[in-house]
Design a protein around this motif. Sequence first.
Motif, PDB file in Angstrom:
ATOM      1  N   UNK A 165       0.817  -1.216   0.000  1.00 40.48           N
ATOM      2  CA  UNK A 165       0.000   0.000   0.000  1.00 40.48           C
ATOM      3  C   UNK A 165       0.854   1.271   0.000  1.00 40.48           C
ATOM      4  N   UNK A 166       2.170   1.129   0.181  1.00 41.14           N
ATOM      5  CA  UNK A 166       3.054   2.290   0.185  1.00 41.14           C
ATOM      6  C   UNK A 166       3.569   2.633  -1.207  1.00 41.14           C
ATOM      7  N   UNK A 167       3.123   1.895  -2.187  1.00 38.07           N
ATOM      8  CA  UNK A 167       3.581   2.137  -3.549  1.00 38.07           C
ATOM      9  C   UNK A 167       3.155   3.503  -4.064  1.00 38.07           C
ATOM     10  N   UNK A 168       3.839   4.005  -5.090  1.00 38.18           N
ATOM     11  CA  UNK A 168       3.494   5.327  -5.641  1.00 38.18           C
ATOM     12  C   UNK A 168       2.164   5.289  -6.391  1.00 38.18           C
ATOM     13  N   UNK A 169       1.435   6.360  -6.274  1.00 37.00           N
ATOM     14  CA  UNK A 169       0.166   6.484  -6.983  1.00 37.00           C
ATOM     15  C   UNK A 169       0.334   7.454  -8.152  1.00 37.00           C
ATOM     16  N   UNK A 170      -0.217   7.144  -9.295  1.00 35.07           N
ATOM     17  CA  UNK A 170      -0.122   8.078 -10.416  1.00 35.07           C
ATOM     18  C   UNK A 170      -0.961   9.318 -10.146  1.00 35.07           C
ATOM     19  N   UNK A 171      -0.592  10.462 -10.716  1.00 36.57           N
ATOM     20  CA  UNK A 171      -1.411  11.676 -10.540  1.00 36.57           C
ATOM     21  C   UNK A 171      -2.840  11.432 -11.011  1.00 36.57           C
ATOM     22  N   UNK A 172      -3.783  12.010 -10.306  1.00 37.45           N
ATOM     23  CA  UNK A 172      -5.193  11.809 -10.642  1.00 37.45           C
ATOM     24  C   UNK A 172      -5.993  13.063 -10.331  1.00 37.45           C
TER      25      UNK A 172
END
Length: 242
Positions: A165-172
């Motif tokens: 769950x600590x992975x990077x999230x793409x811009x949204x």
Amino acid sequence: MGEPVRYQVAGALVAQTALLSVLAATVGLGLWAWSAGIAHAVVGAVLLLWSARRSGRRRLGVADGITLTRAVLGGGVLALAVDGGAVWTLVALAAVALALDLVDGAAARRSGTESGFGAAFDMETDALLILVLSAFVALTLGPWVLVIGLMRYAFGAAAWLAPWLRGPLPPSRARKAVAAVQGAVLVVAAAEVLSAVVATVLVASALAALAWSFGRDVLGLWSAARPRAARAPRPVSASART
């Protein structure tokens, strides 16, 4: 914003004390409200100094200074929420803090000073303000409203147990829009200008949007964390192709 971080943080502590003093002289603040406001400032200062040192940040940029101002306003909102009175003053401070949220990001992009430190500082400032507003609105609409404020912290706690769950999230843009809606809806509900039914529907809709946003991000992180072999399509046997 050329001073070292410790001087900037010290200035924020002075500003927080000044804001609480003004609120005490105008609308009145009780002991618990004062205590909450001061505790907010001190704990926030310690965490900010620790985070800046950990990231090697010696000075706060213009955008960080705006976020620091928002944090001071959030301390005033917290004190007023604990005190339980001066609703319109609380709404005004919260509205200004939320409006400045549109400014600090733009300032960082325009000055080319975007950073992980600034993004985290901005996010945590937002999260605490939303938690305070949700707790205040929960006093009239019910404890279920607290889910809005606690969801960010529940996600953070879950990330300790599930590292993926600590992975990077793409811009949204959708994520940003949903986050902005939470603050706006809670401020409107806190102002008590709507009937209880309309306010309940409005806040429940905001909560549903937030749940959708978090759910989409969790699914995206889970999908990205799966091994490639699990994500790759299985080869089709010759008999199956026939």
